[in-house]
Design an enzyme around this catalytic site. Structure first.
Site, short mmCIF file in Angstrom:
data_model
loop_
_atom_site.label_atom_id
_atom_site.label_comp_id
_atom_site.label_asym_id
_atom_site.label_seq_id
_atom_site.Cartn_x
_atom_site.Cartn_y
_atom_site.Cartn_z
CG ASP A 1 -8.10 11.11 5.05
OD1 ASP A 1 -7.60 10.38 5.93
OD2 ASP A 1 -7.49 11.45 4.02
CD GLN B 1 -0.97 11.94 8.61
OE1 GLN B 1 -0.41 11.75 9.69
NE2 GLN B 1 -0.43 11.55 7.46
CE LYS C 1 -0.92 7.66 6.50
NZ LYS C 1 0.30 7.97 5.77
N1 7TS Z 1 -5.11 10.69 3.99
C1 7TS Z 1 -4.14 11.37 4.62
C2 7TS Z 1 -4.51 12.63 5.35
C3 7TS Z 1 -2.83 10.88 4.60
O1 7TS Z 1 -1.88 11.57 5.23
C4 7TS Z 1 -2.55 9.69 3.91
C5 7TS Z 1 -1.15 9.17 3.79
C6 7TS Z 1 -3.60 9.01 3.29
C7 7TS Z 1 -4.87 9.53 3.35
C8 7TS Z 1 -3.40 7.72 2.59
O2 7TS Z 1 -3.09 6.72 3.46
P1 7TS Z 1 -2.78 5.25 2.93
O3 7TS Z 1 -2.43 4.48 4.12
O4 7TS Z 1 -4.03 4.77 2.26
O5 7TS Z 1 -1.66 5.40 1.95
N2 7TS Z 1 -0.16 10.17 3.88
C9 7TS Z 1 1.13 10.02 3.54
C10 7TS Z 1 2.04 11.05 3.73
O6 7TS Z 1 1.76 12.12 4.23
N3 7TS Z 1 3.25 10.64 3.31
O7 7TS Z 1 3.14 9.39 2.86
C11 7TS Z 1 1.82 9.00 3.00
#
Ligand code: 7TS
Length: 407
Positions: free
Chosen positions: A201, A204, A227
């Protein structure tokens, strides 16, 4: 080379916003989503103004232009993470969808009752729930690498779990709560030695420091455009070509087929096999502009800036009475989750908001990790390339005001 943060800030129109009565915004919630520079907004607007058309199906000029723009970004993404070929870059909606895709295609076809998947206690719900759903359906066993009090993965536990011959290991490159950057290369190597595939994953990590999927030897790697200065609704799944090729399609519909009969179909080649229906074309274009912006600054420079800023913030926050930081280790990215005495994290965030400072409060979609530390929620400040030392000073000032109010 140090980043010229003042200049960078001026590239992001939203960062010139004022909150309430003329208080300048300090945005410290980039782990949730990053802000977007004008070049990304312009690229998407220009696409709609001059080139909008559906892709892969028209012969007219606009359709060809739109298809070209959409596919050029795939090359850009492949280059950005050093994938071998753009066939290995699958467009999805976000990290969450990328992980679900692997669970529902690779997982459904390759796992059988009793098989083991290794996850960790620091995962975002996106890297837990898809496997829980699959485990319930196929009667699989989920095992978890524990997190130490310092916020690190317990590698001894990891090695013991690998002795049980799991089929897959899936974990985050960087924790969105603890900020911990995991020793991904070493962990992938150990997983491969034990015969397991690896899913990382990268939600980040890819936005914040250089990631080379070939050097890491990751089998699958997921991340989100929003992000990393790009738009929402767009994400990437990287997968090794041989694995992707052998996997069945995810969703059915237009574009993912080579041939359709009334009762059957033949799937398209990679990467289109996994991309059913009209995709997020303008969003792909936006991600392309975001990658150009990041590369022009240099991912190494961005990482260094965030490292120094986070060290500064860590030191300043450590000096505040009654403030406890979660994950006190050096191997961390620009995310700091903390508790402030008995003040509820939502109150902390609300008081900071009154002073123009945007942080997040809650469980940050990592409920099991918070449970582990025996707390329902934390306050979290997260940094990116546009944050300055003054932003950190404003944060510290705001926290001191909150402390005084409740103290
Ligand atoms: N994995 C991690 C480590 C994340 O921080 C996030 C989103 C996701 C997966 C999911 O990402 P998405 O784009 O599919 O939603 N993290 C966060 C957070 O820390 N605050 O809001 C979203």
């Amino acid at each position: 080379m140090g980043l010229d943060v003042k200049k960078i800030k001026s590239d992001f129109p939203i960062l010139a916003r004022e909150i309430r009565n003329g208080i300048p915004l300090v945005y410290l919630d980039s782990a949730a989503t990053s802000q977007k520079p004008q070049v990304v907004i312009d690229a998407m607007t220009k696409y709609y103004q001059f080139s909008n058309a559906n892709i892969h199906r028209g012969v007219h000029t606009l359709a060809e232009e739109a298809t070209g723009m959409y596919e050029d970004v795939r090359k850009k993404v492949a280059n950005f993470i050093n994938a071998k070929s753009e066939k290995e870059i699958i467009y999805t909606r976000n990290t969450t969808e990328s992980i679900n895709l692997v669970a529902q295609t690779w997982g459904k076809t390759n796992l059988e009752e009793g098989d083991i998947i290794v996850l960790t206690e620091m995962e975002h719900h996106s890297n837990l729930v898809p496997w829980q759903m699959l485990a319930a359906e196929k009667h699989l066993n989920l095992e978890f690498v524990t997190v130490t009090d310092d916020g690190l993965l317990n590698l001894q536990v990891y090695k013991e779990l690998l002795e049980k011959s799991p089929k897959l290991v899936s974990f985050t490159h960087m924790s969105n709560v603890l900020g911990t950057i995991n020793p991904v290369k070493e962990m992938i190597n150990l997983a491969h030695q034990a015969g397991a595939l690896t899913m990382i994953d990268g939600a980040q990590s890819v936005p914040h420091f250089p990631v080379d999927v070939r050097d890491l030897d990751a089998d699958f790697y997921a991340f989100s455009a929003h992000k990393m200065l790009g738009p929402t609704g767009f994400g990437i799944l990287y997968g090794k070509e041989k694995l992707l090729d052998a996997m069945p399609p995810f969703m059915g519909g237009g574009d993912m087929i080579k041939k359709v009969l009334l009762r059957s179909f033949k799937p398209n080649d990679l990467p289109h096999k996994f991309e059913a229906g009209t995709p997020a074309i303008a969003e792909a274009v936006g991600l392309g502009a975001a990658i150009d912006y990041l590369q022009a600054l240099g991912m190494d420079n961005i990482a260094l800036h965030e490292h120094e800023l986070t060290n500064y913030a860590f030191q300043k926050l450590s000096e505040i009475e009654n403030l406890i930081i979660f994950g006190k280790n050096n191997n961390r990215g620009g995310v700091i989750a903390f508790e402030l005495g008995i003040i509820h994290p939502h109150d902390v965030a609300q008081i900071l908001d009154r002073h123009g400072i945007a942080i997040r409060a809650g469980h940050h979609c990592a409920m099991p990790l918070h449970e582990k530390f025996g707390i329902p929620a934390t306050s979290r400040a997260s940094f990116y390339l546009y944050n300055s030392y003054e932003d950190v000073d404003r944060l510290v000032e705001g926290i001191n005001i909150a402390s005084d109010l409740f103290g």
